[in-house]
Write a protein that holds these residues in place. Sequence first.
Motif, PDB file in Angstrom:
ATOM      1  N   TRP A 164       5.477 -13.836   5.121  1.00 41.12           N
ATOM      2  CA  TRP A 164       5.117 -12.422   4.977  1.00 41.12           C
ATOM      3  C   TRP A 164       6.367 -11.538   5.005  1.00 41.12           C
ATOM      4  O   TRP A 164       6.512 -10.624   4.190  1.00 41.12           O
ATOM      5  CB  TRP A 164       4.171 -12.009   6.104  1.00 41.12           C
ATOM      6  CG  TRP A 164       2.746 -12.341   5.832  1.00 41.12           C
ATOM      7  CD1 TRP A 164       2.092 -13.492   6.179  1.00 41.12           C
ATOM      8  CD2 TRP A 164       1.781 -11.520   5.156  1.00 41.12           C
ATOM      9  NE1 TRP A 164       0.785 -13.440   5.767  1.00 41.12           N
ATOM     10  CE2 TRP A 164       0.560 -12.249   5.148  1.00 41.12           C
ATOM     11  CE3 TRP A 164       1.829 -10.260   4.588  1.00 41.12           C
ATOM     12  CZ2 TRP A 164      -0.595 -11.734   4.561  1.00 41.12           C
ATOM     13  CZ3 TRP A 164       0.671  -9.746   4.006  1.00 41.12           C
ATOM     14  CH2 TRP A 164      -0.515 -10.478   4.000  1.00 41.12           C
ATOM     15  N   GLY A 165       7.260 -11.807   5.959  1.00 41.23           N
ATOM     16  CA  GLY A 165       8.449 -10.969   6.077  1.00 41.23           C
ATOM     17  C   GLY A 165       9.323 -11.019   4.838  1.00 41.23           C
ATOM     18  O   GLY A 165       9.760  -9.977   4.324  1.00 41.23           O
ATOM     19  N   LEU A 166       9.573 -12.213   4.317  1.00 41.37           N
ATOM     20  CA  LEU A 166      10.453 -12.347   3.155  1.00 41.37           C
ATOM     21  C   LEU A 166       9.807 -11.782   1.889  1.00 41.37           C
ATOM     22  O   LEU A 166      10.479 -11.150   1.061  1.00 41.37           O
ATOM     23  CB  LEU A 166      10.827 -13.817   2.954  1.00 41.37           C
ATOM     24  CG  LEU A 166      11.694 -14.428   4.066  1.00 41.37           C
ATOM     25  CD1 LEU A 166      11.920 -15.910   3.809  1.00 41.37           C
ATOM     26  CD2 LEU A 166      13.016 -13.683   4.191  1.00 41.37           C
ATOM     27  N   ILE A 167       8.501 -11.986   1.750  1.00 40.99           N
ATOM     28  CA  ILE A 167       7.804 -11.442   0.576  1.00 40.99           C
ATOM     29  C   ILE A 167       7.831  -9.915   0.599  1.00 40.99           C
ATOM     30  O   ILE A 167       8.104  -9.259  -0.428  1.00 40.99           O
ATOM     31  CB  ILE A 167       6.359 -11.969   0.525  1.00 40.99           C
ATOM     32  CG1 ILE A 167       6.359 -13.454   0.148  1.00 40.99           C
ATOM     33  CG2 ILE A 167       5.513 -11.176  -0.468  1.00 40.99           C
ATOM     34  CD1 ILE A 167       5.015 -14.131   0.294  1.00 40.99           C
ATOM     35  N   LEU A 168       7.566  -9.327   1.745  1.00 47.14           N
ATOM     36  CA  LEU A 168       7.580  -7.867   1.839  1.00 47.14           C
ATOM     37  C   LEU A 168       8.989  -7.300   1.690  1.00 47.14           C
ATOM     38  O   LEU A 168       9.173  -6.218   1.115  1.00 47.14           O
ATOM     39  CB  LEU A 168       6.958  -7.419   3.164  1.00 47.14           C
ATOM     40  CG  LEU A 168       5.458  -7.717   3.325  1.00 47.14           C
ATOM     41  CD1 LEU A 168       4.956  -7.214   4.671  1.00 47.14           C
ATOM     42  CD2 LEU A 168       4.653  -7.086   2.195  1.00 47.14           C
ATOM     43  N   LEU A 169       9.995  -8.015   2.198  1.00 50.96           N
ATOM     44  CA  LEU A 169      11.377  -7.570   1.984  1.00 50.96           C
ATOM     45  C   LEU A 169      11.738  -7.614   0.501  1.00 50.96           C
ATOM     46  O   LEU A 169      12.421  -6.720  -0.013  1.00 50.96           O
ATOM     47  CB  LEU A 169      12.343  -8.442   2.779  1.00 50.96           C
ATOM     48  CG  LEU A 169      12.574  -8.088   4.249  1.00 50.96           C
ATOM     49  CD1 LEU A 169      13.622  -9.010   4.844  1.00 50.96           C
ATOM     50  CD2 LEU A 169      13.001  -6.625   4.412  1.00 50.96           C
ATOM     51  N   GLY A 170      11.276  -8.656  -0.188  1.00 49.73           N
ATOM     52  CA  GLY A 170      11.510  -8.723  -1.629  1.00 49.73           C
ATOM     53  C   GLY A 170      10.852  -7.571  -2.363  1.00 49.73           C
ATOM     54  O   GLY A 170      11.440  -6.993  -3.308  1.00 49.73           O
ATOM     55  N   LYS A 171       9.650  -7.213  -1.939  1.00 50.98           N
ATOM     56  CA  LYS A 171       8.961  -6.074  -2.534  1.00 50.98           C
ATOM     57  C   LYS A 171       9.745  -4.785  -2.301  1.00 50.98           C
ATOM     58  O   LYS A 171       9.933  -3.973  -3.225  1.00 50.98           O
ATOM     59  CB  LYS A 171       7.557  -5.957  -1.931  1.00 50.98           C
ATOM     60  CG  LYS A 171       6.734  -4.795  -2.452  1.00 50.98           C
ATOM     61  CD  LYS A 171       5.355  -4.814  -1.806  1.00 50.98           C
ATOM     62  CE  LYS A 171       4.541  -3.595  -2.232  1.00 50.98           C
ATOM     63  NZ  LYS A 171       3.195  -3.612  -1.607  1.00 50.98           N
ATOM     64  N   SER A 172      10.245  -4.597  -1.083  1.00 53.36           N
ATOM     65  CA  SER A 172      11.040  -3.401  -0.773  1.00 53.36           C
ATOM     66  C   SER A 172      12.327  -3.376  -1.584  1.00 53.36           C
ATOM     67  O   SER A 172      12.787  -2.305  -2.017  1.00 53.36           O
ATOM     68  CB  SER A 172      11.358  -3.359   0.725  1.00 53.36           C
ATOM     69  OG  SER A 172      10.170  -3.252   1.498  1.00 53.36           O
TER      70      SER A 172
END
Length: 259
Positions: A164-172
């Motif tokens: 979740w953290g890496l996916i959301l960081l990629g989105k940001s």
Amino acid sequence: MTSLDKPTTEDTSADDARAVTEAALFEAFGGVRGMVETVLPGLLFVSIYTINKNLHMAAIAALAVSLAMVVVRLARKDTVKHAFSGVFGVGFGVVFAMMTGNAKDFYLPGMLYTTGLALAYIITAIAGVPLIGLMLGPIFRENLSWRTRNPGRKKAYTKASWAWGLILLGKSAILFPLYWWADTTQLGWVLVALKIPPFLLAVYLTWVFLAKAPPPIDVFAEMEAEERAEEERRAAREQEEERRAEDGDATTTGRHRRP
């Protein structure tokens, strides 16, 4: 059906575990309806703003549809946490955009929240208390038992929180450059396009990790069993005391009757 075709107990247990995991994820993240409530306000905002470039009309329409979804849930007596979170997100976006006069600021609170949430997932995973475990533990009726009693589930929750953290960081990492360099409509359409796919990917990976993990320890069932056992022990003690009292009365009565 041959013996090879018959489902084994292990297969049935695995299917049950997967079904429980799917139900828990559906409850935690809102399912299809939760996704619609997440996407619709932003989609309405960017659609109206693309057509007439009217910030006030787009913002009011987005806020109105968010409130309408909350009213519908309240009328149906459904869970409102996802709809309320949408209202707060849209409300902050409207306030930011109205204060600055910049339509792109409608998206800024949500983008900051996404980044903060990504960091929370990663930091809690590093600290050994993965956020996904804190969120799903009560739904699985295991609370925090996975931290000390179920290392396999703790490992799965840690992997899921990293995902979740890496996916959301990629989105940001995609959205913030667009916030600075793209116009409002470009940012809005990209943001709408990125609402569902990263979310579905993170949910899918969470399901994969948990489906392979040991089953949760139902601490509520354990407490209920302990309470029943304690009641049975109490009832047994009371019966034993009553029996001893009756035996004592009988002994006393026998002594009085002796000449």
